[in-house]
Structures are given as structure tokens and as C-alpha cells.
Design an enzyme around this catalytic site. Structure first.
Site, PDB file in Angstrom:
ATOM      1  N   GLY A  69       0.812  -1.213   0.000  1.00 25.37           N
ATOM      2  CA  GLY A  69       0.000   0.000   0.000  1.00 25.37           C
ATOM      3  C   GLY A  69       0.844   1.261   0.000  1.00 25.37           C
ATOM      4  O   GLY A  69       0.499   2.265  -0.643  1.00 25.37           O
ATOM      5  N   THR A  70       1.959   1.231   0.703  1.00 26.56           N
ATOM      6  CA  THR A  70       2.815   2.415   0.788  1.00 26.56           C
ATOM      7  C   THR A  70       3.322   2.807  -0.603  1.00 26.56           C
ATOM      8  O   THR A  70       3.246   3.978  -1.000  1.00 26.56           O
ATOM      9  CB  THR A  70       4.003   2.135   1.735  1.00 26.56           C
ATOM     10  OG1 THR A  70       3.476   1.870   3.040  1.00 26.56           O
ATOM     11  CG2 THR A  70       4.978   3.300   1.786  1.00 26.56           C
ATOM     12  N   GLN A 165      -7.641  -0.452   3.664  1.00 29.77           N
ATOM     13  CA  GLN A 165      -8.368  -1.055   4.791  1.00 29.77           C
ATOM     14  C   GLN A 165      -9.766  -1.529   4.399  1.00 29.77           C
ATOM     15  O   GLN A 165     -10.466  -2.108   5.231  1.00 29.77           O
ATOM     16  CB  GLN A 165      -8.478  -0.055   5.955  1.00 29.77           C
ATOM     17  CG  GLN A 165      -7.166   0.236   6.645  1.00 29.77           C
ATOM     18  CD  GLN A 165      -6.622  -0.944   7.457  1.00 29.77           C
ATOM     19  OE1 GLN A 165      -7.321  -1.930   7.716  1.00 29.77           O
ATOM     20  NE2 GLN A 165      -5.359  -0.853   7.863  1.00 29.77           N
ATOM     21  N   SER A 185      -3.610  -3.352  -0.571  1.00 28.83           N
ATOM     22  CA  SER A 185      -2.484  -4.054   0.049  1.00 28.83           C
ATOM     23  C   SER A 185      -2.954  -5.445   0.472  1.00 28.83           C
ATOM     24  O   SER A 185      -3.994  -5.574   1.119  1.00 28.83           O
ATOM     25  CB  SER A 185      -2.000  -3.276   1.266  1.00 28.83           C
ATOM     26  OG  SER A 185      -0.976  -3.990   1.915  1.00 28.83           O
ATOM     27  N   ALA A 186      -2.172  -6.480   0.112  1.00 25.32           N
ATOM     28  CA  ALA A 186      -2.628  -7.864   0.325  1.00 25.32           C
ATOM     29  C   ALA A 186      -2.720  -8.252   1.793  1.00 25.32           C
ATOM     30  O   ALA A 186      -3.597  -9.018   2.190  1.00 25.32           O
ATOM     31  CB  ALA A 186      -1.693  -8.821  -0.409  1.00 25.32           C
ATOM     32  N   HIS A 187      -1.801  -7.731   2.622  1.00 27.53           N
ATOM     33  CA  HIS A 187      -1.721  -8.281   3.978  1.00 27.53           C
ATOM     34  C   HIS A 187      -2.831  -7.822   4.911  1.00 27.53           C
ATOM     35  O   HIS A 187      -2.962  -8.306   6.028  1.00 27.53           O
ATOM     36  CB  HIS A 187      -0.345  -8.028   4.599  1.00 27.53           C
ATOM     37  CG  HIS A 187      -0.033  -6.621   4.990  1.00 27.53           C
ATOM     38  ND1 HIS A 187       0.001  -6.230   6.307  1.00 27.53           N
ATOM     39  CD2 HIS A 187       0.292  -5.523   4.269  1.00 27.53           C
ATOM     40  CE1 HIS A 187       0.344  -4.946   6.371  1.00 27.53           C
ATOM     41  NE2 HIS A 187       0.524  -4.495   5.149  1.00 27.53           N
ATOM     42  N   THR A 223      11.361  -7.001 -11.271  1.00 30.05           N
ATOM     43  CA  THR A 223      10.855  -8.362 -11.448  1.00 30.05           C
ATOM     44  C   THR A 223       9.687  -8.604 -10.504  1.00 30.05           C
ATOM     45  O   THR A 223       9.751  -8.266  -9.317  1.00 30.05           O
ATOM     46  CB  THR A 223      11.991  -9.378 -11.167  1.00 30.05           C
ATOM     47  OG1 THR A 223      13.042  -9.113 -12.101  1.00 30.05           O
ATOM     48  CG2 THR A 223      11.522 -10.813 -11.322  1.00 30.05           C
ATOM     49  N   CYS A 310       4.828   5.410  16.876  1.00 34.84           N
ATOM     50  CA  CYS A 310       5.937   5.430  17.813  1.00 34.84           C
ATOM     51  C   CYS A 310       7.215   5.625  17.011  1.00 34.84           C
ATOM     52  O   CYS A 310       7.534   4.825  16.149  1.00 34.84           O
ATOM     53  CB  CYS A 310       5.983   4.098  18.551  1.00 34.84           C
ATOM     54  SG  CYS A 310       7.258   4.041  19.790  1.00 34.84           S
TER      55      CYS A 310
HETATM   56  N1  PLP Z   1      -2.882   2.811   3.842  1.00 39.77           N
HETATM   57  C1  PLP Z   1      -3.530   2.422   4.929  1.00 39.77           C
HETATM   58  C2  PLP Z   1      -4.881   3.012   5.214  1.00 39.77           C
HETATM   59  C3  PLP Z   1      -2.976   1.498   5.799  1.00 39.77           C
HETATM   60  O1  PLP Z   1      -3.642   1.126   6.899  1.00 39.77           O
HETATM   61  C4  PLP Z   1      -1.686   0.970   5.503  1.00 39.77           C
HETATM   62  C5  PLP Z   1      -1.039   0.019   6.426  1.00 39.77           C
HETATM   63  O2  PLP Z   1      -1.199   0.091   7.624  1.00 39.77           O
HETATM   64  C6  PLP Z   1      -1.050   1.397   4.331  1.00 39.77           C
HETATM   65  C7  PLP Z   1      -1.669   2.320   3.530  1.00 39.77           C
HETATM   66  C8  PLP Z   1       0.315   0.886   3.968  1.00 39.77           C
HETATM   67  O3  PLP Z   1       0.220  -0.404   3.399  1.00 39.77           O
HETATM   68  P1  PLP Z   1       1.488  -1.370   3.404  1.00 39.77           P
HETATM   69  O4  PLP Z   1       1.666  -1.856   4.800  1.00 39.77           O
HETATM   70  O5  PLP Z   1       1.102  -2.472   2.463  1.00 39.77           O
HETATM   71  O6  PLP Z   1       2.651  -0.593   2.901  1.00 39.77           O
END
Ligand code: PLP
Length: 373
Positions: A69-70, A165, A185-187, A223, A310
Site C-alpha cells: 500500500g505504501t 483497509q 495491500s494484500a496483507h 521483477t 511510535c
Molecule cells: N494505507 C492504509 C490506510 C494502511 O492502513 C496501511 C497500512 O497500515 C497502508 C496504507 C500501507 O500499506 P502497506 O503496509 O502495504 O505498505
């Protein structure tokens, strides 16, 4: 047995995901290679792309795989090149992607203020990019993205939505939201960590952030993470089923909130009046920092998280709760409890009992003195 109630941080890997990843680990080809090994790896990537596209009502060609996601948020915000407006409750990966973004206010329930967005759009001299998340990671509050998109479009702005989310928790349609870009984001839905996607509307060209080879049709070099992408696909295939199970999570969430309110009348539930994710409780215990709460619960075998970041050993109060009008002290005493596919009624009970016992110790002054950052 330990209790895990931190699904918004990361959800436990689903067994179906682990199987799909194990199968993908056995593939040795590079998805860019033309030989049969490469073609098998390519097939795994494209099958996952197709499944993810169906799960979010997008076209497969609109999906660009990223490392999470980042990276998806960074690609959206940096790739458009336009000045940006973001809501004041965005995740740090949106907040930090660009210097000096314009900030859209939220109300006391954490819902974006559309009148303020209109004011900011009106005042802009050049076409903007507006980035508003679908569901907040700390409070679970769901934003009126369709209204944000409709308004932004009147002013010729592009719209990005961080839906990290939302997938697997509430129904999600890229085409239905009518946004230009959407991050996943997959996790967060039982897939692996380190893989995600930016969905880019067909015809919209971004300047790539990650440069190198021509992977992902030139939009993101590198890749492909074959096993991660296959795991993401397997998790996305279960997203609709997970959304169908949401009423059970709502019942557990509402039960937790009712019990906590009854036991601790001065507890504050953030976003309670707004539309929220089924799985998220953000609650403040006045007089006890979230650091103390997280540690006390951890000692009792219950994993939850603080609604604040933190860094360098210093806990800073949550910018999300501050944007909603919470004082520094109130924001620094809020925790987040997030439920998911493995959560049982017994897990909720363990949390409720441990947390209410902690609140009772607060009343009898048995807790260490609080210092708020
Ligand atoms: N955006 C939101 C709303 C999130 O909650 C998070 C992760 O906590 C992210 C982006 C970032 O995703 P990733 O952990 O896959 O980089």
C-alpha cells in the site's frame, strides 16, 4: 492461548493463500522470460491480476502490482505530478508522499468535510489531485468517496483513494467509486505482506516512480514478486466471502463497545456516529496512555494496538484523533482493536475482561503515573 486483535495492522495469512504461495514458489521462471518457465510465471501473475480485478470491479489492465500500500500511495501521489489535497486523517504513506499537501478537514466523527474540500478546490489555480482514503485504519470510519469524486471532477481534479483497509471488509468497486486511482495491500485481507497494487484508470498516464525494466507495462519496474502476487490473488478471491461474513464482526464489535461503555462510562468511542468498518473499535480510556494499555494487554496475551505512531521511542498522539478534535491527552489514551477472520466470541471476551480490569485499576490508582507526549 494468545488472542490476536490487530487485523488492521496485518491479518493472519489465510490457509488458501499459503497453498497458492507454496505452488507459486515452485515456479522458477521470470515472468518476463519468453521460454516455458517464464510463461508459467507470467500465467500465475496474470491469473492473480484477473482475480483481483474481478474482486474490485476493475479491468485487469488497470492493475499495477507494487510492494504494498505504501508504494501504491507513493506512485499515485508522486506519479500524477499535480499539486495535491489530502484529508487530514490519511495514512502516513499518503501524508509523507508529497511535501506540503493541502489538508481537507474532517468533522468530529472523522468524516471528510465536503464543504471545505469545495472551498479548497475553488481556490486552486491549477488542476489538482485529491486523495481521500475509503476507510480509516485507526477508527474504521468510512468516507463518502463517491461524493468526494463527484465534487472533485466538477473542478477537473483527479481522485485517488487509499482503499487498503476496505478490501475484504466492505464491498469495493473501483468503477463504482468513479475514482482515477485506488491503492490496495494484500496483507490487510489475509494475503502476504510486501505486495499490493495501484489501480490506474485506463487512459491515465502517471510518471513512474520505480524506474528500470518495462514490467507492469512500464508503470512499475522490477521483477514481479510471483509468490506474493499469487498469494494476493488467492486472498482477493476470498474477499467477497469475507464481506458476507461481516455481520458477525459487526455483532462482535457492537458487543465489545456495549460492554466497555457499560463498565467504563467515561470511555470514548471514536467515530461511533459515523459509518464504520465492521471490524474496528477505537476507544479511549481517559487517564491511561495507550502505551500502558497495549503493554498491559500484551502481558495478558491480548494483542491490540495504540492509535498513534511510535518513533525514536517517543509515542506521538494520533494525528487522526487530533484532526477529529481530540486533545493530546485524549488522543494518547486511545487504542485500536481490530477483528477478523479468525476472531471468536471468546477472543472478544478475553479482551473485554482484561481491559475492564485495567480500567478498574485506574480507579483505584494502581497504575503508574501517566506522562503524555
Ligand atoms: N494505507 C492504509 C490506510 C494502511 O492502513 C496501511 C497500512 O497500515 C497502508 C496504507 C500501507 O500499506 P502497506 O503496509 O502495504 O505498505
Amino acid at each position: 492461548m494468545d488472542v490476536y486483535l490487530d487485523y488492521n495492522a496485518t491479518a493472519p495469512l489465510r490457509p488458501e493463500v499459503a497453498s497458492a504461495m507454496t505452488a507459486a514458489f515452485a515456479l522458477c521462471g521470470n515472468a518476463s522470460s519468453v521460454h516455458r518457465f517464464g510463461r508459467l510465471a507470467r500465467r500465475a501473475v496474470e491469473d492473480a491480476r484477473e482475480t483481483i480485478a474481478v474482486s474490485v470491479n476493475a479491468a485487469a489492465a488497470e492493475i499495477v502490482f507494487t510492494s504494498g500500500g505504501t508504494e501504491a500511495n507513493n506512485l499515485a501521489l508522486r506519479g500524477s505530478g499535480r499539486p495535491v489535497l489530502i484529508s487530514s486523517i490519511e495514512h502516513d504513506s499518503v501524508r509523507a508522499a508529497r511535501d506540503d499537501p493541502g489538508l481537507i478537514r474532517v468533522d468530529s466523527n472523522g468524516v471528510v468535510d465536503l464543504a471545505h474540500l469545495e472551498e479548497l478546490l475553488n481556490a486552486a489555480e491549477t488542476p489538482l489531485l485529491v486523495s481521500v482514503m475509503l476507510a480509516n485504519n485507526e477508527t474504521g470510519v468510512v468516507q463518502p468517496i463517491d461524493q468526494v469524486a463527484a465534487l472533485a471532477k466538477q473542478f477537473g481534479a483527479l481522485v485517488h483513494c487509499d482503499a487498503v483497509q476496505a478490501l475484504g471488509k466492505i464491498p469495493l468497486s473501483f468503477a463504482g467509486l468513479d475514482v482515477d486511482m485506488m491503492s490496495l495491500s494484500a496483507h490487510k485481507l489475509g494475503g502476504p505482506q510486501g505486495v499490493g497494487a495501484l489501480i490506474i484508470r485506463d487512459g491515465l498516464n502517471l510518471v513512474p516512480v520505480q524506474r528500470g525494466g518495462g514490467q507492469e507495462r512500464g508503470r512499475r519496474a522490477g521483477t514481479e514478486n510471483i509468490a506474493g502476487i499469487a498469494g494476493f490473488g488467492a486472498a482477493a478471491a476470498l474477499a467477497a466471502q469475507a464481506v458476507e461474513a461481516a455481520p458477525e464482526l459487526v455483532d462482535m464489535r457492537d458487543h465489545i463497545e456495549a460492554r466497555l461503555r457499560a463498565a467504563v462510562p467515561d470511555a470514548i468511542i471514536y467515530g461511533a456516529e459515523a459509518s464504520r468498518l465492521p471490524n474496528t473499535v477505537c476507544i479511549g480510556l481517559p487517564g491511561v496512555t495507550n502505551e500502558v494499555q497495549v503493554m498491559a494487554l500484551d502481558l495478558a496475551g491480548v494483542a491490540i494496538s495504540a492509535g498513534s505512531a511510535c518513533s525514536s521511542g517517543k509515542l506521538t498522539p494520533s494525528h487522526v484523533l487530533q484532526a477529529m478534535g481530540a486533545s493530546d491527552d485524549a488522543a494518547a489514551s486511545a487504542i485500536r482493536v481490530s477483528l477478523g477472520w479468525q476472531t471468536s466470541a471468546g477472543d472478544c471476551e478475553r479482551f473485554i475482561e482484561t481491559w475492564t480490569a485495567l480500567a478498574k485499576r485506574r480507579e483505584s490508582c494502581e497504575l503508574p503515573e501517566q506522562s503524555v507526549a
